[in-house]
Design an enzyme around this catalytic site. Structure first.
Site, short mmCIF file in Angstrom:
data_model
loop_
_atom_site.label_atom_id
_atom_site.label_comp_id
_atom_site.label_asym_id
_atom_site.label_seq_id
_atom_site.Cartn_x
_atom_site.Cartn_y
_atom_site.Cartn_z
N HIS A 131 -10.08 6.47 -7.35
CA HIS A 131 -9.19 5.42 -6.84
C HIS A 131 -7.77 5.98 -6.91
O HIS A 131 -6.90 5.44 -7.57
CB HIS A 131 -9.37 4.13 -7.64
CG HIS A 131 -8.93 2.88 -6.92
ND1 HIS A 131 -9.74 1.79 -6.75
CD2 HIS A 131 -7.75 2.54 -6.35
CE1 HIS A 131 -9.08 0.83 -6.11
NE2 HIS A 131 -7.86 1.26 -5.86
N GLU A 176 -11.17 3.60 -0.46
CA GLU A 176 -10.24 3.61 0.69
C GLU A 176 -9.67 5.00 0.99
O GLU A 176 -8.46 5.22 0.85
CB GLU A 176 -9.09 2.62 0.45
CG GLU A 176 -9.55 1.20 0.23
CD GLU A 176 -8.40 0.19 0.19
OE1 GLU A 176 -7.23 0.61 0.18
OE2 GLU A 176 -8.67 -1.02 0.17
C1 FCB Z 1 -6.24 -1.98 -1.91
C2 FCB Z 1 -6.39 -1.06 -3.12
C3 FCB Z 1 -6.22 -1.76 -4.44
C4 FCB Z 1 -5.11 -2.78 -4.41
C5 FCB Z 1 -5.29 -3.71 -3.23
C6 FCB Z 1 -4.26 -4.80 -3.14
O1 FCB Z 1 -5.81 -1.23 -0.83
O2 FCB Z 1 -7.66 -0.46 -3.10
O3 FCB Z 1 -6.00 -0.77 -5.41
O4 FCB Z 1 -3.89 -2.17 -4.43
O5 FCB Z 1 -5.28 -2.98 -2.04
#
Ligand code: FCB
Length: 479
Positions: A131, A176
């Protein structure tokens, strides 16, 4: 309270079956703190947040929610809420301070205790391997633009699985990768803060490769037949201008298909390669890479917050740039900087993101249509609002009706998708607690638990009680 928008998507009393796993999510750099303890090396987010001007107010994750020291009482809060699952991430630089070599036993111990603590409380561990906290030492050698980083990631994945691969229920390789590649190397809004379109596309491929290699490593090293997954922030793209179809195709290629097609179909979309031909020739894709990347997934993670609306820019009028991400000058859209992101109808959360639960339903149906046999899981959904603490007879309370309304609407959307036959396995609310919101520092609060950053006191917000009731009764509370 921000409760307008579509009057529907607001049902009470919706029932969720016993197999639908409801929990909450966090990420290592956003909550842990203890940035220099027990052999943790620096990550790109340490470097970035300590660079003046990069993060709101100069905030860093040095202390964050101090979860590294408070993990046990945080687990008790999760148990009080009745969470069925907890999605957390493992900090790579705690396991390998410089991104390679033997595992740091103190880093392993922290996550091992956390996993045992979850299991002892009947909470299913969903572990994300990446992450965004890449060891800085790897960035110094090129980071995700360096092919070797994908192999280092596979090695890290196997080290972690050797230690925890008898107990973790679900492994997510990447969170992501869109953000890692395009915000990290394209727009520069995220660490490492580079602004080079070719670098961003190179990172896309190396992240895809890292995912495929890691899936194979985890499958090989785990002993408990875990579920394997990856999490994407799929873009739900709208627009009704004459030029919108072209703009939608371009953004869908860069944002969605650039990842999901190699991962689930073993190919890069031809139109993506054409659209970006002026930026890179994609010669970093080597023979055999797509076969490595294309691994079956037990569950596909879906993060959803809002939609985007696009059209092609006419080149004359001032260009609209409302893609929901911090604009720091560079573009996260290599080869398609002539796409305009239009302002969208409200209501909005405190991030300025439009509240559109119908977008979640649309996304889930569209994924089902594109990948019919692929089980799905909502791995993040939630909202930032300017919460206020009020003293009441029963102690401090946060009446976050906006957040409850947001969650209610999105659980409604999920329920509608389930009713249409979507194989949706669960829902992880973002986030368990207020935390370091990347470039926005501590200015945006997404938690269902309030964190006082001075005292580290935790206060359950009304949304936490709402979720507690939903999990206990298997029904969305009546409005
Ligand atoms: C996503 C992220 C997470 C958080 C949310 C609001 O893009 O994965 O860590 O910041 O947004």
């Amino acid at each position: 309270m921000v409760t307008t928008g579509s009057p529907d998507y607001r049902d009470g009393g919706l029932e969720f079956g016993p197999d639908f796993v409801i929990g909450s999510a966090t990420a290592s750099y956003q909550i842990e703190g203890a940035a220099r303890e027990d052999g943790r090396g620096p990550s790109i987010w340490d470097t970035f947040s300590h660079t003046p001007g990069r993060v709101w107010n100069g905030d860093t994750g040095d202390v964050a929610d101090d979860h590294y020291h408070r993990w046990e009482s945080d687990l008790d809060l999760m148990a009080d809420l009745g969470l069925q699952s907890y999605r957390f991430s493992i900090a790579w630089p705690r396991i390998q301070a410089t991104g390679s070599g033997a595992a740091n036993p103190r880093g392993i111990e922290f996550y091992s205790r956390l996993v045992d603590g979850l299991l002892a409380r009947g909470i299913r561990p969903i572990a994300t391997l990446y992450h965004w906290d890449l060891p800085q030492a790897l960035e110094d050698r090129g980071g995700w633009t360096d092919r070797d980083t994908a192999y280092r990631f596979a090695e890290y994945a196997s080290r972690v699985t050797e230690a925890l691969g008898d107990r973790v229920h679900t492994w997510t390789t990447l969170n992501e990768p869109w953000c890692s590649a395009y915000l990290g190397y394209g727009s520069g809004a995220h660490a490492p803060g580079r602004t080079d379109g070719a670098a961003a596309l190179t990172a896309v491929h190396h992240l895809n490769l890292a995912h495929g290699l890691a899936v194979q490593e985890v499958r090989r090293a785990a002993s408990n037949d875990p579920d394997l997954s990856v999490t994407h922030n799929f873009h739900v793209i709208r627009g009704d201008d004459d030029t919108s179809p072209e703009a939608k195709r371009r953004i869908d290629a860069l944002a969605n298909r650039a990842f999901i097609h190699p991962m689930l179909r073993g190919e890069y979309p031809a139109d993506l390669l054409e659209d970006t031909a002026g930026v890179t020739d994609w010669s970093f894709v080597r023979d055999g890479d797509l076969a490595e990347i294309n691994q079956p997934l037990d569950v596909l993670g879906v993060n959803y917050y809002s939609t985007v609306t696009v059209r092609m820019w006419d080149g004359a009028s001032p260009r609209e740039n409302n893609d929901g991400h911090k604009d720091v000058g560079g573009s996260p859209w290599p080869g398609s900087t002539d796409v305009e992101f239009l302002p969208q109808a409200g209501p909005y959360t405190e991030m300025g993101w439009n509240i559109a639960p119908d977008g979640l339903e649309e996304l889930l149906l569209s994924l089902r249509d594109q990948f019919p046999d692929q089980p799905l899981m909502i791995t993040e959904n939630g909202a930032a609002f300017p919460d206020k603490v009020r003293m009441t007879e029963s102690g401090p309370r946060v009446h976050d009706a906006d957040r409850i309304d947001y969650l209610n609407r999105h659980f409604t959307a999920a329920h509608r998708a389930l009713a249409q036959g979507v194989n949706l396995r669960g829902y992880q609310v973002w986030s368990l607690m207020d935390n370091f919101e990347w470039g926005y520092g501590y200015s945006k609060r997404f938690g269902i638990i309030r964190v006082d950053y001075e005292t580290q006191e935790r206060i359950l917000k009304d949304s936490a009680y709402w979720l507690q009731e939903l999990i206990a009764t298997r029904r969305t509370p009546e409005l």
